[in-house]
Design a protein around this motif. Structure first.
Motif, PDB file in Angstrom:
ATOM      1  N   ASP A  88       0.629  -1.152   0.156  1.00 37.90           N
ATOM      2  CA  ASP A  88       0.042  -0.011  -0.040  1.00 37.90           C
ATOM      3  C   ASP A  88       0.873   1.294  -0.120  1.00 37.90           C
ATOM      4  O   ASP A  88       1.575   1.619   1.003  1.00 37.90           O
ATOM      5  N   PRO A  89       0.768   2.077  -1.304  1.00 36.32           N
ATOM      6  CA  PRO A  89       1.683   3.360  -1.112  1.00 36.32           C
ATOM      7  C   PRO A  89       1.346   4.210   0.025  1.00 36.32           C
ATOM      8  O   PRO A  89       2.292   4.691   0.589  1.00 36.32           O
ATOM      9  N   VAL A  92       3.329   2.800   3.186  1.00 31.78           N
ATOM     10  CA  VAL A  92       4.686   3.088   3.105  1.00 31.78           C
ATOM     11  C   VAL A  92       4.818   4.417   3.173  1.00 31.78           C
ATOM     12  O   VAL A  92       5.985   4.911   3.664  1.00 31.78           O
ATOM     13  N   VAL A 133       7.239   0.124  -2.144  1.00 33.26           N
ATOM     14  CA  VAL A 133       6.277  -0.243  -2.580  1.00 33.26           C
ATOM     15  C   VAL A 133       6.486  -1.654  -3.473  1.00 33.26           C
ATOM     16  O   VAL A 133       7.468  -1.438  -4.503  1.00 33.26           O
TER      17      VAL A 133
END
Length: 137
Positions: A88-89, A92, A133
């Protein structure tokens, strides 16, 4: 059979502060035992960490301790990186923002040739972190 690999970081007198910092970034449970808890008679090291860890609810785990003065220790020059990879960007990015506070950014978090997001920094405790990611996530 399952095995887990956990980074074990060695410090000289700053393990507790480092573990508290990592808990503030990643969340989770902090466990600390000191040399004094184990009966050390050396007042200079009684409050230092003989065993410490942070275990997060999402699987994050790091261990640390303070190398006693009787043993040689050197922080070294980039002897290791700690890699945090997520799918999950946004997650992160949140970790990045917390770790970047007081850190030296070596590579700003952004797109790279091998990952949608990648960044590298060295925290105030001298530990270099790589966050990214996972490709295809």
């Amino acid at each position: 059979m399952t095995i887990d690999v956990t980074p074990h970081l060695n410090f000289r007198g700053t393990a507790r502060a480092a573990l508290e910092h990592y808990r503030s970034v990643f969340g989770g449970e902090l466990t600390v035992a000191t040399y004094g808890d184990l009966g050390s008679q050396d007042p200079a090291e009684a409050d230092q960490v003989v065993f410490g860890q942070v275990v997060g609810p999402d699987g994050f785990r790091v261990m640390a301790y303070d190398v006693p003065a009787a043993r040689p220790w050197s922080a070294g020059e980039d002897p290791f990186f700690v890699s945090v990879r997520g799918a999950d960007p946004a997650e992160v990015t949140r970790y990045w923002e917390r770790l970047a506070d007081g850190a030296t950014v070596l590579q700003p978090l952004g797109p790279s040739a091998w990952a949608p997001l990648y960044g590298m920094l060295t925290d105030p405790f001298g530990v270099t972190w790589v966050l990214d990611v996972a490709p295809g996530a």
